[in-house]
Design a protein around this motif. Structure first.
Motif, PDB file in Angstrom:
ATOM      1  N   THR A 188      -8.126  41.076  22.767  1.00 18.86           N
ATOM      2  CA  THR A 188      -8.129  39.622  22.952  1.00 18.86           C
ATOM      3  C   THR A 188      -7.540  38.886  21.753  1.00 18.86           C
ATOM      4  O   THR A 188      -7.351  37.673  21.805  1.00 18.86           O
ATOM      5  CB  THR A 188      -9.561  39.124  23.195  1.00 18.86           C
ATOM      6  N   THR A 189      -7.224  39.628  20.682  1.00 17.06           N
ATOM      7  CA  THR A 189      -6.618  39.021  19.493  1.00 17.06           C
ATOM      8  C   THR A 189      -5.112  39.247  19.423  1.00 17.06           C
ATOM      9  O   THR A 189      -4.471  38.852  18.447  1.00 17.06           O
ATOM     10  CB  THR A 189      -7.257  39.609  18.218  1.00 17.06           C
TER      11      THR A 189
ATOM     12  N   VAL B  91      -1.429  36.792  23.596  1.00 15.18           N
ATOM     13  CA  VAL B  91      -2.365  35.845  24.216  1.00 15.18           C
ATOM     14  C   VAL B  91      -2.730  34.692  23.271  1.00 15.18           C
ATOM     15  O   VAL B  91      -3.634  33.911  23.569  1.00 15.18           O
ATOM     16  CB  VAL B  91      -3.648  36.546  24.717  1.00 15.18           C
TER      17      VAL B  91
ATOM     18  N   LYS C  81       2.336  33.913  28.632  1.00 15.40           N
ATOM     19  CA  LYS C  81       1.206  34.834  28.551  1.00 15.40           C
ATOM     20  C   LYS C  81       1.514  36.097  29.369  1.00 15.40           C
ATOM     21  O   LYS C  81       2.228  36.047  30.366  1.00 15.40           O
ATOM     22  CB  LYS C  81      -0.064  34.162  29.063  1.00 15.40           C
TER      23      LYS C  81
ATOM     24  N   ARG D 187     -13.823  42.400  30.262  1.00 19.14           N
ATOM     25  CA  ARG D 187     -12.577  42.275  29.496  1.00 19.14           C
ATOM     26  C   ARG D 187     -11.514  41.564  30.345  1.00 19.14           C
ATOM     27  O   ARG D 187     -10.758  40.740  29.835  1.00 19.14           O
ATOM     28  CB  ARG D 187     -12.093  43.665  29.082  1.00 19.14           C
ATOM     29  N   LYS D 188     -11.486  41.854  31.629  1.00 19.82           N
ATOM     30  CA  LYS D 188     -10.553  41.171  32.537  1.00 19.82           C
ATOM     31  C   LYS D 188     -10.795  39.665  32.503  1.00 19.82           C
ATOM     32  O   LYS D 188      -9.850  38.865  32.393  1.00 19.82           O
ATOM     33  CB  LYS D 188     -10.709  41.714  33.956  1.00 19.82           C
TER      34      LYS D 188
ATOM     35  N   GLU E 105     -12.217  37.904  30.126  1.00 23.57           N
ATOM     36  CA  GLU E 105     -11.852  37.385  28.796  1.00 23.57           C
ATOM     37  C   GLU E 105     -10.353  37.175  28.686  1.00 23.57           C
ATOM     38  O   GLU E 105      -9.894  36.137  28.171  1.00 23.57           O
ATOM     39  CB  GLU E 105     -12.320  38.354  27.712  1.00 23.57           C
ATOM     40  N   LEU E 106      -9.583  38.125  29.162  1.00 20.10           N
ATOM     41  CA  LEU E 106      -8.128  38.028  29.070  1.00 20.10           C
ATOM     42  C   LEU E 106      -7.596  36.917  29.974  1.00 20.10           C
ATOM     43  O   LEU E 106      -6.686  36.175  29.594  1.00 20.10           O
ATOM     44  CB  LEU E 106      -7.490  39.374  29.429  1.00 20.10           C
TER      45      LEU E 106
ATOM     46  N   LEU F 218      -7.877  33.612  28.484  1.00 20.98           N
ATOM     47  CA  LEU F 218      -6.858  33.365  27.455  1.00 20.98           C
ATOM     48  C   LEU F 218      -5.474  33.106  28.052  1.00 20.98           C
ATOM     49  O   LEU F 218      -4.516  32.895  27.319  1.00 20.98           O
ATOM     50  CB  LEU F 218      -6.789  34.564  26.500  1.00 20.98           C
TER      51      LEU F 218
END
Length: 242
Positions: free
Chosen positions: A111-112, A116, A123, A136-137, A139-140, A143
């Protein structure tokens, strides 16, 4: 005198069949001993400035650019066109960045990553398998990334055929594949590469470096041409169709 990069497209963007699939250009740089990265995948700057510029010219002419998750984890690339309007002929119009594509079967995408960040012009579209971390999906996607589920092929890898079909549905008509080694090998094995652009740098990496191609089957090429850019040799070709 400005370098003429038109030779890069002599073997590109020519339809080879009626399949609803983007034109695929496979391109990467390697050393004289066939390596593309250092020990444990350490990033190496193999291309000289002239051939590096050629890479960015190629990026500007493709709808999308693809790398594997290993490249994201090791290099944290931006996958943008790092040129300005003076690098193109007058009247070329604004510079367009390609759509970043990442193959990531288990959704390890950090995510860093630069792709993104708010400053990223586009993106990424991240293609992953059915079994992935749903948090995680989320979170991405928060972003700005698009996470797309692909099927696996019989060997347990993300299906290249399925990928190209999905990209075509998303209006991608030309795809530039940059690596890393696993991705290069997968595309060569798939038989779905239309154009091939190889940069050969006059350096030896030596023992421990990562080979550009792992265990791909024998591939013959046609329409081969060689060009000198600065210190490097550029080979353009098309894989031979049976």
């Amino acid at each position: 005198m400005a370098t003429d990069y038109r030779f890069l497209f002599d073997s590109s963007f020519t339809p080879v069949n009626d399949a609803k699939s983007p034109h695929v250009t496979l391109t990467y740089a390697q050393s004289l001993d066939g390596k593309m990265a250092g020990i444990k995948g350490k990033q190496l700057i193999l291309s000289g400035p002239e051939s590096m510029k050629a890479t960015h010219v190629l990026r500007s002419k493709h709808d999308a650019i693809l790398v594997g998750i290993g490249t994201v984890l090791n290099d944290d690339p931006r996958l943008t066109v790092r040129l300005n309007s003076d690098d193109f002929p007058p009247g070329s119009g604004p510079i367009e960045h390609p759509q970043p594509i990442v193959l990531d079967s288990s959704l390890q995408f950090p995510t860093t990553a630069k792709l993104v960040l708010p400053t990223s012009p586009k993106k990424p579209w991240i293609f992953t398998g059915p079994r992935h971390d749903s948090s995680r999906k989320s979170e991405l996607e928060a972003l700005g990334a698009k996470v797309i589920i692909l099927n696996f092929d019989p060997q347990g890898y993300l299906s290249i055929t399925d990928l190209l079909s999905r990209l075509y549905q998303l209006s991608v008509r030309s795809l530039m594949v940059e690596g890393g080694a696993g991705i290069i090998t997968s595309f060569l094995k798939s038989g779905l590469v239309d154009s091939f652009v190889l940069t050969i740098a006059p350096v030896y990496v030596g023992t421990g470096g990562i080979s550009a191609v792992k265990d791909a089957e024998v591939t013959s090429f046609v329409d081969i041409s060689y060009h000198t850019l600065g210190r490097d040799i550029i080979m353009t070709a098309k894989p031979q169709r049976e």
